[in-house]
Write an enzyme that holds these catalytic residues in place. Structure first.
Site, short mmCIF file in Angstrom:
data_model
loop_
_atom_site.label_atom_id
_atom_site.label_comp_id
_atom_site.label_asym_id
_atom_site.label_seq_id
_atom_site.Cartn_x
_atom_site.Cartn_y
_atom_site.Cartn_z
N HIS A 35 47.53 47.52 52.43
CA HIS A 35 48.79 47.48 53.16
C HIS A 35 49.36 48.88 53.29
O HIS A 35 50.09 49.33 52.40
CB HIS A 35 49.78 46.56 52.44
CG HIS A 35 49.30 45.16 52.30
ND1 HIS A 35 48.32 44.79 51.41
CD2 HIS A 35 49.63 44.02 52.96
CE1 HIS A 35 48.08 43.49 51.51
NE2 HIS A 35 48.87 43.00 52.44
N GLY A 124 52.88 41.22 43.30
CA GLY A 124 52.04 40.79 44.42
C GLY A 124 52.49 39.41 44.86
O GLY A 124 52.89 39.23 46.02
N PRO A 125 52.48 38.45 43.95
CA PRO A 125 53.14 37.17 44.28
C PRO A 125 54.63 37.48 44.50
O PRO A 125 55.31 37.94 43.59
CB PRO A 125 52.90 36.33 43.02
CG PRO A 125 51.68 36.92 42.39
CD PRO A 125 51.81 38.41 42.64
N ASN A 192 62.81 46.64 56.62
CA ASN A 192 62.06 47.12 57.79
C ASN A 192 61.91 46.07 58.89
O ASN A 192 61.25 46.31 59.91
CB ASN A 192 60.67 47.64 57.36
CG ASN A 192 59.81 46.56 56.73
OD1 ASN A 192 59.99 45.37 56.99
ND2 ASN A 192 58.86 46.97 55.91
N HIS A 266 51.22 46.13 58.71
CA HIS A 266 51.50 45.50 57.42
C HIS A 266 50.28 45.43 56.51
O HIS A 266 50.27 46.03 55.44
CB HIS A 266 52.07 44.10 57.64
CG HIS A 266 52.74 43.54 56.44
ND1 HIS A 266 52.04 43.16 55.31
CD2 HIS A 266 54.03 43.30 56.17
CE1 HIS A 266 52.88 42.72 54.42
NE2 HIS A 266 54.10 42.79 54.90
N GLU A 415 64.59 27.62 36.62
CA GLU A 415 63.39 27.66 35.78
C GLU A 415 62.49 28.84 36.13
O GLU A 415 61.94 29.51 35.25
CB GLU A 415 62.59 26.35 35.92
CG GLU A 415 63.34 25.10 35.48
CD GLU A 415 64.29 24.55 36.55
OE1 GLU A 415 64.29 25.08 37.68
OE2 GLU A 415 65.04 23.60 36.23
N PHE A 441 59.05 20.34 34.54
CA PHE A 441 59.52 21.41 35.42
C PHE A 441 58.75 22.71 35.23
O PHE A 441 59.09 23.74 35.82
CB PHE A 441 61.03 21.55 35.34
CG PHE A 441 61.69 20.26 35.74
CD1 PHE A 441 61.24 19.56 36.85
CD2 PHE A 441 62.71 19.69 34.98
CE1 PHE A 441 61.80 18.33 37.21
CE2 PHE A 441 63.28 18.47 35.34
CZ PHE A 441 62.82 17.79 36.46
N HIS A 477 60.60 12.96 36.20
CA HIS A 477 60.86 13.79 35.02
C HIS A 477 59.80 13.62 33.94
O HIS A 477 59.90 14.24 32.88
CB HIS A 477 62.24 13.44 34.43
CG HIS A 477 63.40 13.92 35.25
ND1 HIS A 477 63.51 13.67 36.60
CD2 HIS A 477 64.50 14.66 34.92
CE1 HIS A 477 64.63 14.21 37.06
NE2 HIS A 477 65.24 14.82 36.07
N ARG A 524 60.74 14.15 23.14
CA ARG A 524 62.14 13.74 23.10
C ARG A 524 62.37 12.82 21.89
O ARG A 524 63.41 12.85 21.26
CB ARG A 524 62.50 12.98 24.38
CG ARG A 524 63.92 12.46 24.39
CD ARG A 524 64.16 11.46 25.50
NE ARG A 524 65.57 11.10 25.58
CZ ARG A 524 66.04 10.03 26.22
NH1 ARG A 524 65.22 9.23 26.84
NH2 ARG A 524 67.33 9.77 26.23
#
Lengths: 672, 672
Positions: A35, A124-125, A192, A266, A415, A441, A477, A524
């Site tokens: 790039h 990167g991500p 940009n 790009h 999260e 989650f 959940h 739990r």
């Protein structure tokens, strides 16, 4: 500012910036991938930042009080590699630049933490870097509060692109940083107006300045090519009482006659002809990878600019008491304190003696209550489930702008932002972060959890409500595939402890590793202590072990984790009552078990007996131990979940889904 | 507005709203679990919405032109159950309300799509509902453009809480909706200043009104308890040219003397005494679950309010040409068109004849080029990787405010928002959405992908660059665990086709199911056609099949998917050349193979030969077929990835990680 003006009025600056641009164009061209447009667009910003504002010393990349520079827009990796080469970071040779993106080079396609000194985090991500940076800035605040501004006083600088800002994780980061008033966090937005698909206007109309301001950020703007205006903006950004966005108006592929301001700049090499034409426009008349001596010398001087400040800092460090200095160094290097082992042992001993019956999330709180006082570097937190995750022990205090010594963070319902901030804290050093949400989650935090593993960063994920045992909240959940997800991820320890003792052992491992993130999957519901005989040895470190031996001839081996160990033990009772010798193997961490020597694994899982595994989750990770490790299809069965859960009280769910001692015993008998 | 004023000046409204509140308190108390505070706080908003604005007919919950009502704050599920019971939805009986959160009840802890007519989407994982709603509104725009406003003209109403707005996915939804100018999307923000951990100020300082406005939303505010002010705000919200946020200032647990405005009202029963005290304040003197006849009758009239509008709509539908009406109904019910099969067959036939060698992402584009013209209901898109995912075929046009007939969406860098919007489109009906990103960024979309599976919604995820074959971008972009993640998820078809033929077959399955989402894992790199003999039959529907038979005695079976099928075929050549009879099984979809009858699976994977599986990913999902299905540990091996990838050209990576035909052949020989 246009190029003619830059060449005429700011020629020293311009040539330094063009060295970055030329290296970026040349390296991407040589790799035939990468790039170029972003480094070309942000070279002026980066030059002014490194020349006049960033506190660093290229000869000491690990200087604890350096400013952190984070390239959130990681695809522009040649920007950082060029900067590190030019300023004189030892590892980043010209040879490495020439080998950009090739096997074995430290100059990977995206900046990889651990490959290159000066790369503070893997990016990167998109959006991860800006979210990490919140953790960096929080760690700095915490350390400054604990060790004093004489030895901790630095800024976190971030370059983020439109991609970072469109990702949802950025909102979590912006919100968290805004609430925390992280004044030493400065984000340079590479504004940009271009993304891979084309003009930003094709996918977004957001007024980013208004958006950041809405979350309490200070906003500064500049012409991202005018060195004087840049210097003014960066000067204005410093010393703020809240985080700062610098809106840097830039041109992607700056100077490229055919590709500037287009998506074509790009993610592809410009091509030899376009590079030639661009260099002509720059007034850069040098072969590929050649930086004239004078320009390199000027850059190297920038790299050495911080040496005096570093020497002064070392003087201040030396003035600390030896104990304080040692403690600072221990925390920065993530070394566990000597008192940890004893604290863990005490929790284990008491639980084995008292036969404590609590949920493992509660067990985790008990462990933290013992650990937090001896590890001042822990910073806990929860994504708005503090009372459920039980991450806040009595004396932590809350980390807020008014209380930087606080050690529990109300991350909010964020999260992903929490996980990425934790990664940033570890990478900064001096902090051992742990953070909680429901295991389900994991889905919301995956992007950052994977990076913990890839970077080898020991963030600790406190994931409670780890099965249908969560009950009435229902299948949205209730995790069923999430243990498999964590176990499929390389370099991740997935702990699912069965009781207080295993929970303490898991925490000990999670808090002593310096290279592996841990997921603690916690119940739990209340669970009995199954480790009734105290052992000083950490059995969880072996991943799996014989919890209860068969009496008489061993005809069955039951394997289980977490809340299902109790079920396996009850099934053993049923089977033993019928004269069927049954061993129970507790398997709190498959990864650590798989890493044991063959001889140990064979002792735990010998060939011969039938095997039944029980876990309130999908079977996928179990085949390895049911069918492999000397097992066989004809003598193996699994008791667990085949689909999603349901909404009902937990006990009812276990009965309806057939995860019971009776079902386990029946499977064994059917196989005998 | 305070309760005394409400009781005095708006007593009709007040009693209707209190019916909701009372049912919510009673049901949560009976279940001894749930969230009463949100329904109590939003009852006034919901009452005015249902009484005066929402277009619906309780006797016809599937009326295609109904307004959609989405409870993004799904934990407040008793709000929607109470509304559906009160307005007379047939399935939602008082018995179901009394059985809230119990096994077998349709009144699950969080609203589950498919359990209850009137629940348009499954919510609970925060932010999903608001992000789904963007898809609902996009689907409405698309259908209106295609079928006309006489039969498609409705609004999507959403209730979202602070939790929804703090989740990053909400920013992606807000940005996408703002850019798309979705004027018929109206979000009611339950602005009660409380989350589970306490006051919102503990974790956020965001000015939500400014934030939404920054992304092009219209913002309206109201006192969320004053029925007149609510009516004014909802009236103002309608007919907008851009999406609308209604800031509803409310009190969580409204009227509860001890718990109003506190986190204590959020997620626990109030307790019998507090319920009694609250009902006294309301002036609601009735036993648990009792709604006086007059109030119920008033509510039932609200439920019947839309009947006339529906009858008129049916008249307008009847006035459509029979062909247009049939097409509308086909699209709304997600039925595949008759021409699909022939289109797929033609692609397969041509590829088998021409031995096309393209990347499977390109193959996917070729399939879409054949499919999109015969399926006007497809809406493609990409999260800013259009040119890489190859989701946009020639004549789709771009879906924009100016072109609602466009069928390709520039989702921006918003994987999670894209996935959730796709779910919303399917749930709305009339649209078959598919959307692309890199397989690695499954991580960013997991929250919504899981809900596709849980709801049984056939969204199609076009996940390209599916392995280290991605090359130079490096390990942050190279999936290794993601196939295992998708395969561990119940009710998800994970396709990894080997060539154009399998890609076409996978698409056919993905576009005909009405109950299962599909992940298409597609290569960046070119692959040869391995299905050289055309078959009309869809072999991918069997999940795995014999691609090449052993000549002579069958001593080895190689299993592979996607880009590794070519490697398996080459390994077979090597082995056969040495006289080792080798079968190759292509396994494009493990889930479908596992669902075949035992007799078929046994024919494909007979006992006896050694087995080697090859896939450039982690082994976890393969043990089932290597060690199980009549396999055995001593005769099985895997060639794939054990850790993360690296940055280098793809061919080099395959060689360095040992995923080669030679390595496969060597494994076979070592096992013989």
């Amino acid at each position: 500012m246009d190029i003619a003006t830059l060449r005429e009025k700011h020629s020293d600056h311009w040539m330094k910036a063009c060295a970055i641009r030329a290296l970026a164009m040349d390296a991407v061209q040589a790799a035939n991938s990468g790039h170029p447009g972003m480094p070309m667009g942000m070279a002026d910003m980066a030059t002014v930042l490194f020349e006049k504002h960033l506190k660093f010393d290229a000869s000491a990349p690990k200087w604890a009080d350096r400013d952190r520079f984070i390239l959130s827009a990681g695809h522009g990796s040649m920007l950082i590699y060029a900067l590190l080469y030019l300023t004189g970071y030892e590892d980043v040779t010209l040879e490495q630049i020439k080998n950009f993106r090739q096997w074995g080079a430290i100059t990977a396609g995206h900046p990889e933490y651990g490959h290159v000194a000066g790369v503070e985090t893997t990016t990167g991500p998109l959006g991860q870097g800006i979210a990490n940076s919140v953790g960096f800035a929080m760690a700095e605040e915490s350390l400054r509060a604990r060790f004093g501004a004489k030895v901790v006083d630095h800024t976190t600088w971030v370059i983020a692109g439109d991609g970072c800002l469109m990702e949802g994780i950025s909102q979590e980061a912006i919100g968290l940083a805004g609430m925390q008033k992280l004044g030493k966090l400065i984000v340079l937005w590479d504004n940009n107006s271009i993304s891979i698909d084309g003009p930003i206007s094709m996918s977004d109309v957001t007024d980013q300045r208004a958006r950041f301001a809405a979350s309490g950020w200070k906003v500064v703007s500049c012409d991202g090519h005018d060195p004087v205006d840049i210097d003014r903006a960066l000067t204005e950004a410093k010393g703020s009482d809240r985080p700062v966005l610098v809106d840097c108006k830039t041109h992607i592929g700056f100077g490229s006659p055919k590709k500037q301001d287009s998506a074509g700049a790009h993610g592809s090499p410009l091509g030899p002809d376009e590079i030639k034409a661009t260099k002509a426009i720059y007034g850069w008349d040098h072969d590929a990878f050649v930086v004239p001596e004078a320009i390199l010398t000027a850059w190297r001087a920038i790299g050495a600019r911080g040496a005096a400040a570093r020497a002064e800092w070392e003087g201040r460090m030396a003035a600390l008491s030896p104990a304080k200095r040692a403690e600072f160094e221990r925390q920065m290097s993530l070394g566990a304190p000597k008192k940890l082992a004893a604290a863990i042992r005490a929790v284990k001993k008491e639980a084995s003696e008292k036969l404590t019956k609590v949920a493992t999330r509660k067990a985790s709180e008990m462990v933290l209550a013992a650990v937090n006082p001896v590890m001042p570097e822990t910073i806990g937190g929860s994504a708005d489930l503090t009372g459920s995750n039980l991450t806040k022990t009595a004396d932590l205090g809350i980390f807020t702008p008014a209380n930087r010594k606080g050690r529990h963070v109300h991350y909010g319902i964020r999260e992903h932002g929490m996980a990425a901030a934790m990664n940033g804290m570890v990478l900064h050093g001096g902090v051992r972060p742990y953070g909680g949400t429901f295991l389900c989650f994991t889905d919301y935090a995956r992007g950052a959890m994977r990076l913990s593993a890839l970077m080898g960063v020991p963030s600790v994920y406190v994931m409670t409500h780890d099965s249908i045992g969560l009950g009435e909240d229902g299948p949205t959940h209730q995790p069923v595939e999430h243990l498999a997800i964590c176990r499929a991820t390389p370099n991740t320890w997935t702990f699912r402890p069965a009781d207080v003792v295993e929970t303490a052992e898991a925490w000990e491992l999670a808090l002593t590793t310096t290279t592996t993130p841990s997921v603690l999957a916690l119940s739990r519901q209340n669970l009995p202590t199954v480790r009734t005989a105290h052992t000083a040895k950490n059995l969880t470190a072996q991943g799996g072990y014989v919890l209860a031996e068969a009496t008489g001839k061993r005809r069955a081996i039951l394997m289980a984790t977490g809340s299902e160990v109790e079920i396996a033990m009850k099934a053993r009772d049923l089977l033993e009552a019928e004269g069927i010798g049954t061993r129970v193997v507790s398997m709190p961490c498959m990864e650590l078990f798989a890493a044991q020597p063959e001889a140990y694994r064979k002792r735990v899982l010998p060939a011969g007996p039938v095997r039944v595994a029980v876990e309130a989750a999908v079977r996928q990770p179990w085949d390895r131990f049911l069918l492999g490790e000397r097992g066989s299809e004809k003598k193996a069965a699994f008791v667990g979940m085949e689909g999603f859960g349901a909404s009902a009280p937990a006990e009812r769910l276990y009965a309806e889904f057939g995860i019971t001692a009776e079902a386990v015993a029946a499977k064994v008998k059917a196989l005998l």
